[in-house]
Design an enzyme around this catalytic site. Structure first.
Site, mmCIF file in Angstrom:
data_model
loop_
_atom_site.group_PDB
_atom_site.id
_atom_site.type_symbol
_atom_site.label_atom_id
_atom_site.label_comp_id
_atom_site.label_asym_id
_atom_site.label_seq_id
_atom_site.Cartn_x
_atom_site.Cartn_y
_atom_site.Cartn_z
ATOM 1 N N ASP A 1 1.140 -1.025 0.351
ATOM 2 C CA ASP A 1 -0.075 -0.127 0.122
ATOM 3 C C ASP A 1 0.774 1.403 0.114
ATOM 4 O OD1 ASP A 1 -2.940 1.335 0.973
ATOM 5 O OD2 ASP A 1 -1.658 2.390 2.166
ATOM 6 N N HIS B 1 -7.427 9.739 -1.606
ATOM 7 C CA HIS B 1 -6.828 9.937 -0.674
ATOM 8 C C HIS B 1 -7.610 10.078 0.025
ATOM 9 C CE1 HIS B 1 -2.574 9.479 0.968
ATOM 10 N NE2 HIS B 1 -3.422 8.839 1.687
ATOM 11 N N TYR C 1 3.285 10.050 -0.700
ATOM 12 C CA TYR C 1 4.312 9.311 0.135
ATOM 13 C C TYR C 1 5.490 9.326 -0.601
ATOM 14 C CZ TYR C 1 0.651 6.869 2.091
ATOM 15 O OH TYR C 1 -0.593 6.033 3.148
ATOM 16 N N LYS D 1 -2.357 6.646 -4.193
ATOM 17 C CA LYS D 1 -3.804 6.852 -3.611
ATOM 18 C C LYS D 1 -3.850 8.130 -4.270
ATOM 19 C CE LYS D 1 -4.068 4.918 0.282
ATOM 20 N NZ LYS D 1 -2.796 4.636 0.799
#
Length: 281
Positions: free
Chosen positions: A54, A115, A59, A84
């Site tokens: 994930d 998200h 990120y 996301k």
């Protein structure tokens, strides 16, 4: 009845017919870059049998996940990739999705999530994702951090409900109203931060249950999540903990321990949580 994972490769069938693992590795705040934390964590996890990763645009480590997937020698269809979209918008979704696909270096993404509802434009973003799904570039469309008004907003616009809602879930943040809504509407519940971001490992009650079961506090929290049938994605960048986190399938918490954990305080969304943001469509 929610599915409870029996092993690291146990799966759930989503409302669109896609089969998704019930357990995987989260890489939130894992340092990106060649040879960095993300690469090392993903490499080790895949070697140990994890089959879901994930990640997210936010990120900044999608490329690291992609490099390690290719390096692993595993087929794409054997590893379920979740990512996301951080900020919403029809055109932005199409643009960022293409970039994510290129960074991950895969022909398709298994589960693509909105998200957060915080930037609005949910309906146009969701429609863009559905179009990408129709093109075969996404297998499942889902959301993250969505409360009941956001999920109702999608439904009231005549759109199919998401396959997944990924929300923060652990004994101190249980969101029973959202979980019930999702299950009543055939939306799979995916729990992030099952380890409470490492902030509660010294909790006296949790430590007592861990000692009684001869397990670590982290394993107790993961097992609680799994026994509730949540898709669970513990995050770690340390090989020892990545391995420890997967040793949760050949034992279970008894009813007494589950009841204690189920009755921890502070279960509702906090005011800052995106779940509480008003619906803006």
């Amino acid at each position: 009845m929610a599915s409870v994972a029996k092993d690291i490769i146990s799966k759930i069938t989503l409302n669109d017919g896609v089969s998704m693992p019930l357990f995987g590795l989260g890489v939130w705040r894992a340092t990106p870059g060649p040879g960095g934390q993300t690469e090392q964590a993903v490499e080790f996890a895949l070697q140990k049998g994890y089959r879901m990763i994930d990640t997210a645009e936010m990120y900044e480590n999608e490329a690291d996940v992609g490099r390690e997937l290719k390096k692993s020698g595993l087929k794409k269809e054997d590893v379920f990739i979740v990512t996301k979209l951080s900020e919403n918008g029809y055109d932005r979704c199409k643009k960022i999705f293409k970039e994510s696909l290129e960074k991950l270096d895969v022909p398709y993404i298994d589960l693509y999530l909105v998200h957060s509802p915080k930037s609005g434009k949910i309906i146009e973003t969701y429609k863009a994702m559905l179009e990408l799904k129709e093109q075969g570039l996404i297998r499942s469309v889902g959301v993250s951090n969505f409360g009941i008004p956001h999920l109702e907003g999608i439904k009231s616009n005549g759109l199919p409900v998401p396959s997944v809602n990924q929300i923060e879930l652990h004994p101190w943040q249980q969101k029973p109203d959202i979980v019930k809504y999702c299950r009543d509407n055939d939306i799979a519940v995916m729990g992030y931060a099952p380890l409470v971001k490492g902030q509660r490992f010294d909790d006296e009650t949790l430590c007592g249950i861990a000692k009684k079961n001869n397990k670590s506090p982290a394993q107790i929290l993961i097992r609680w999540s799994l026994q509730h049938g949540f898709i669970t994605i513990p995050k770690s960048v340390q090989s020892g903990r990545i391995e420890e986190n997967m040793l949760v399938f050949d034992w279970s918490l008894n009813d007494e321990d589950m009841a204690i954990l189920d009755n921890f305080p502070d279960k509702s969304c906090k005011p800052w949580n995106p779940c509480d943001i008003p619906w803006t469509g």
